[in-house]
Design a protein around this motif. Structure first.
Motif, PDB file in Angstrom:
ATOM      1  N   ALA A 185      19.150  16.943 -28.451  1.00 51.21           N
ATOM      2  CA  ALA A 185      18.751  15.551 -28.651  1.00 51.21           C
ATOM      3  C   ALA A 185      19.684  14.854 -29.635  1.00 51.21           C
ATOM      4  O   ALA A 185      20.109  15.448 -30.635  1.00 51.21           O
ATOM      5  N   GLY A 186      19.987  13.608 -29.348  1.00 53.27           N
ATOM      6  CA  GLY A 186      20.745  12.753 -30.252  1.00 53.27           C
ATOM      7  C   GLY A 186      19.964  11.477 -30.528  1.00 53.27           C
ATOM      8  O   GLY A 186      19.381  10.897 -29.604  1.00 53.27           O
ATOM      9  N   ILE A 187      19.942  11.061 -31.805  1.00 53.97           N
ATOM     10  CA  ILE A 187      19.199   9.854 -32.186  1.00 53.97           C
ATOM     11  C   ILE A 187      20.125   8.939 -32.981  1.00 53.97           C
ATOM     12  O   ILE A 187      20.816   9.384 -33.906  1.00 53.97           O
ATOM     13  N   HIS A 188      20.107   7.672 -32.625  1.00 57.86           N
ATOM     14  CA  HIS A 188      20.972   6.688 -33.279  1.00 57.86           C
ATOM     15  C   HIS A 188      20.201   5.377 -33.385  1.00 57.86           C
ATOM     16  O   HIS A 188      19.264   5.121 -32.619  1.00 57.86           O
ATOM     17  N   ALA A 189      20.566   4.549 -34.342  1.00 59.83           N
ATOM     18  CA  ALA A 189      19.924   3.251 -34.527  1.00 59.83           C
ATOM     19  C   ALA A 189      20.991   2.171 -34.591  1.00 59.83           C
ATOM     20  O   ALA A 189      22.069   2.384 -35.145  1.00 59.83           O
ATOM     21  N   GLY A 190      20.663   1.015 -34.029  1.00 58.91           N
ATOM     22  CA  GLY A 190      21.610  -0.093 -34.077  1.00 58.91           C
ATOM     23  C   GLY A 190      21.210  -1.217 -33.147  1.00 58.91           C
ATOM     24  O   GLY A 190      20.162  -1.164 -32.483  1.00 58.91           O
ATOM     25  N   PRO A 191      22.043  -2.251 -33.066  1.00 54.52           N
ATOM     26  CA  PRO A 191      21.721  -3.393 -32.203  1.00 54.52           C
ATOM     27  C   PRO A 191      21.908  -3.052 -30.727  1.00 54.52           C
ATOM     28  O   PRO A 191      22.850  -2.368 -30.346  1.00 54.52           O
ATOM     29  N   VAL A 192      20.979  -3.530 -29.927  1.00 51.89           N
ATOM     30  CA  VAL A 192      21.026  -3.336 -28.473  1.00 51.89           C
ATOM     31  C   VAL A 192      20.759  -4.682 -27.815  1.00 51.89           C
ATOM     32  O   VAL A 192      19.877  -5.424 -28.250  1.00 51.89           O
ATOM     33  N   VAL A 193      21.521  -4.987 -26.782  1.00 52.58           N
ATOM     34  CA  VAL A 193      21.262  -6.179 -25.986  1.00 52.58           C
ATOM     35  C   VAL A 193      20.327  -5.778 -24.858  1.00 52.58           C
ATOM     36  O   VAL A 193      20.623  -4.869 -24.074  1.00 52.58           O
ATOM     37  N   VAL A 194      19.172  -6.438 -24.791  1.00 51.42           N
ATOM     38  CA  VAL A 194      18.147  -6.111 -23.803  1.00 51.42           C
ATOM     39  C   VAL A 194      18.020  -7.279 -22.842  1.00 51.42           C
ATOM     40  O   VAL A 194      17.890  -8.433 -23.262  1.00 51.42           O
ATOM     41  N   GLY A 195      18.072  -6.973 -21.548  1.00 54.24           N
ATOM     42  CA  GLY A 195      17.976  -8.026 -20.548  1.00 54.24           C
ATOM     43  C   GLY A 195      17.303  -7.535 -19.287  1.00 54.24           C
ATOM     44  O   GLY A 195      17.287  -6.339 -18.994  1.00 54.24           O
ATOM     45  N   GLU A 196      16.731  -8.473 -18.558  1.00 58.03           N
ATOM     46  CA  GLU A 196      16.069  -8.157 -17.292  1.00 58.03           C
ATOM     47  C   GLU A 196      17.081  -8.229 -16.165  1.00 58.03           C
ATOM     48  O   GLU A 196      17.824  -9.212 -16.039  1.00 58.03           O
ATOM     49  N   CYS A 197      17.122  -7.186 -15.342  1.00 55.70           N
ATOM     50  CA  CYS A 197      18.085  -7.108 -14.247  1.00 55.70           C
ATOM     51  C   CYS A 197      17.352  -6.935 -12.923  1.00 55.70           C
ATOM     52  O   CYS A 197      16.265  -6.373 -12.870  1.00 55.70           O
ATOM     53  N   GLY A 198      18.011  -7.393 -11.863  1.00 60.76           N
ATOM     54  CA  GLY A 198      17.488  -7.167 -10.528  1.00 60.76           C
ATOM     55  C   GLY A 198      16.552  -8.252 -10.054  1.00 60.76           C
ATOM     56  O   GLY A 198      16.096  -9.099 -10.829  1.00 60.76           O
TER      57      GLY A 198
ATOM     58  N   LEU B  27      19.694  19.136 -32.622  1.00 58.39           N
ATOM     59  CA  LEU B  27      19.337  17.760 -32.952  1.00 58.39           C
ATOM     60  C   LEU B  27      20.363  17.164 -33.900  1.00 58.39           C
ATOM     61  O   LEU B  27      20.568  17.676 -35.001  1.00 58.39           O
ATOM     62  N   LEU B  28      20.981  16.069 -33.459  1.00 57.43           N
ATOM     63  CA  LEU B  28      21.947  15.345 -34.284  1.00 57.43           C
ATOM     64  C   LEU B  28      21.496  13.899 -34.430  1.00 57.43           C
ATOM     65  O   LEU B  28      20.971  13.301 -33.482  1.00 57.43           O
ATOM     66  N   ILE B  29      21.708  13.352 -35.624  1.00 57.42           N
ATOM     67  CA  ILE B  29      21.417  11.938 -35.858  1.00 57.42           C
ATOM     68  C   ILE B  29      22.640  11.281 -36.476  1.00 57.42           C
ATOM     69  O   ILE B  29      23.508  11.949 -37.039  1.00 57.42           O
ATOM     70  N   SER B  30      22.691   9.972 -36.365  1.00 58.69           N
ATOM     71  CA  SER B  30      23.804   9.213 -36.931  1.00 58.69           C
ATOM     72  C   SER B  30      23.505   8.803 -38.363  1.00 58.69           C
ATOM     73  O   SER B  30      22.358   8.878 -38.833  1.00 58.69           O
ATOM     74  N   GLY B  31      24.536   8.345 -39.062  1.00 57.52           N
ATOM     75  CA  GLY B  31      24.351   7.840 -40.415  1.00 57.52           C
ATOM     76  C   GLY B  31      23.426   6.638 -40.444  1.00 57.52           C
ATOM     77  O   GLY B  31      22.632   6.475 -41.385  1.00 57.52           O
ATOM     78  N   GLU B  32      23.500   5.795 -39.410  1.00 62.09           N
ATOM     79  CA  GLU B  32      22.628   4.613 -39.346  1.00 62.09           C
ATOM     80  C   GLU B  32      21.159   5.033 -39.271  1.00 62.09           C
ATOM     81  O   GLU B  32      20.294   4.431 -39.904  1.00 62.09           O
ATOM     82  N   LEU B  33      20.897   6.085 -38.497  1.00 61.24           N
ATOM     83  CA  LEU B  33      19.524   6.581 -38.409  1.00 61.24           C
ATOM     84  C   LEU B  33      19.102   7.228 -39.722  1.00 61.24           C
ATOM     85  O   LEU B  33      17.963   7.076 -40.163  1.00 61.24           O
TER      86      LEU B  33
END
Length: 347
Positions: A252-265, A295-301
């Motif tokens: 498992a990998g876990i990271h935190a940060g900005p995500v662009v979320v949009g409706e498709c289809g 299990l690895l996580i990022s510095g942001e997480l």
């Protein structure tokens, strides 16, 4: 508990209104007293809550039912609800009106109550099945049109991948591996939901889970989710050995940060995530094999986590992940040995 309280309140109020309307539509004018309207309203509210309670019970205890084909699931739920409502209607008739079950009431009113109750259970069951298929938050957001225009959100992403599925497929065949994946995803779902996670997608032998970042306070529910998955697999170890000859493991990998979320289809609408956060999380999960860590996580997480004495967080330094120019601070995370021992003793 809080998730179940609001629907219960709404259904109780709805049942009060339906009960009163039932009295108005079906009963004789000489029975239109305030006391009778009140009894009918209470009966409607009680039956609504009983239907909801039965639904919650089948959701919590009906794993055997959810594994069946959808048509079997729906028919079984309808039969169970019919029996429950029938018993409840008879009991409420005795309690609210203070007399035995009269032949006239059974002939003229009882079957109307059953029919109306089952009719009202249809939208509840339909919404429940839609939630199962596309997710509660996704259904809510699609209904409100929240992501018709792309939105930028701070999110935590978990990419969790079943280890060795390709090797198992070569040994037992692809159909058998699909059965293993289906069982694996089913077994870990409770841990994901219990820790507030939202399943974004299943991609082959991988599941993508997401959380909105709560900037107000540190949280570790995403890590606890992974540990709960680990514990769930340990609980089911004997079953997996008996059924598949192996116990599933994951990376498992876990990271935190900005995500662009949009409706498709159009013909099939889907909430899609875009951005570097998705790519980094996928690369983190893939890097688990090279780092020999589950299990690895990022510095942001890491910055979002509260202090915890029961965790061992090992810095692995800035790492150049494949397909990304800038290095990423990576940490391996595990539970302290004492915690793992305590959990295993409970199992």
């Amino acid at each position: 508990m809080r998730r179940s309280l609001m629907p219960a309140v709404v259904l109780a109020v709805f049942g009060l209104l339906v009960g009163g309307l039932f009295r108005y539509v079906f009963d004789q004018s000489d029975e239109a007293s305030v006391a009778n309207y009140l009894r009918s309203a209470l009966e409607g509210a009680a039956i609504s809550l009983i239907i909801w309670s039965t639904h919650l019970y089948l959701t919590a205890r009906g794993a055997w039912l959810r594994r069946r084909p959808l048509i079997v699931d729906l028919l079984a739920r309808s039969v169970i609800l019919a029996v429950v409502v029938a018993v409840a209607a008879m009991v409420l008739e005795v309690i609210l009106y203070g007399h035995g079950l009269e032949a006239k009431w059974i002939r003229e009113t009882f079957f109307k109550i059953i029919g109306l109750s089952l009719l009202l259970s249809i939208p509840i069951t339909t919404v429940y099945e839609l939630v199962r298929m596309i997710g509660g938050r996704t259904l809510f957001n699609v209904a409100l049109g929240r992501y018709r225009q792309p939105v930028r959100e701070e999110r935590v992403l978990l990419f969790l991948d079943l280890v060795g599925s390709t090797t198992v497929a070569e040994a037992v065949g692809e159909l058998r591996v699909q059965e293993l994946l289906t069982r694996f995803f089913f077994d870990i779902d409770e841990a994901i939901v219990a820790h507030g996670g939202e399943v974004h997608a299943y991609v082959g032998d991988e599941v993508i889970v997401t959380w909105l970042v709560d900037t107000g306070r540190p949280s570790r529910r995403w890590l606890d989710c992974v540990f709960a998955v680990e514990d769930r697999l340990a609980q089911r170890a004997d079953h997996y050995r008996k059924e598949f000859g192996m116990v599933p493991a994951f990376r498992a990998g876990i990271h935190a940060g900005p995500v662009v979320v949009g409706e498709c289809g159009d013909s099939r609408r889907q909430i899609a995530y875009f951005g570097d956060t998705m790519n980094v999380t996928a690369r983190l999960q893939q890097h688990c094999k090279e780092a020999n860590r589950p299990l690895l996580i990022s510095g942001e997480l890491r910055h979002l986590l509260p202090q915890a004495d029961d965790l061992v967080i090992e810095p692995l330094g800035a790492t150049q992940l494949r397909g990304r120019a800038a290095p990423v601070e990576i940490f391996a995370v595990a539970r302290a040995a004492a915690v793992v021992l305590k959990k295993s003793l409970k199992l």
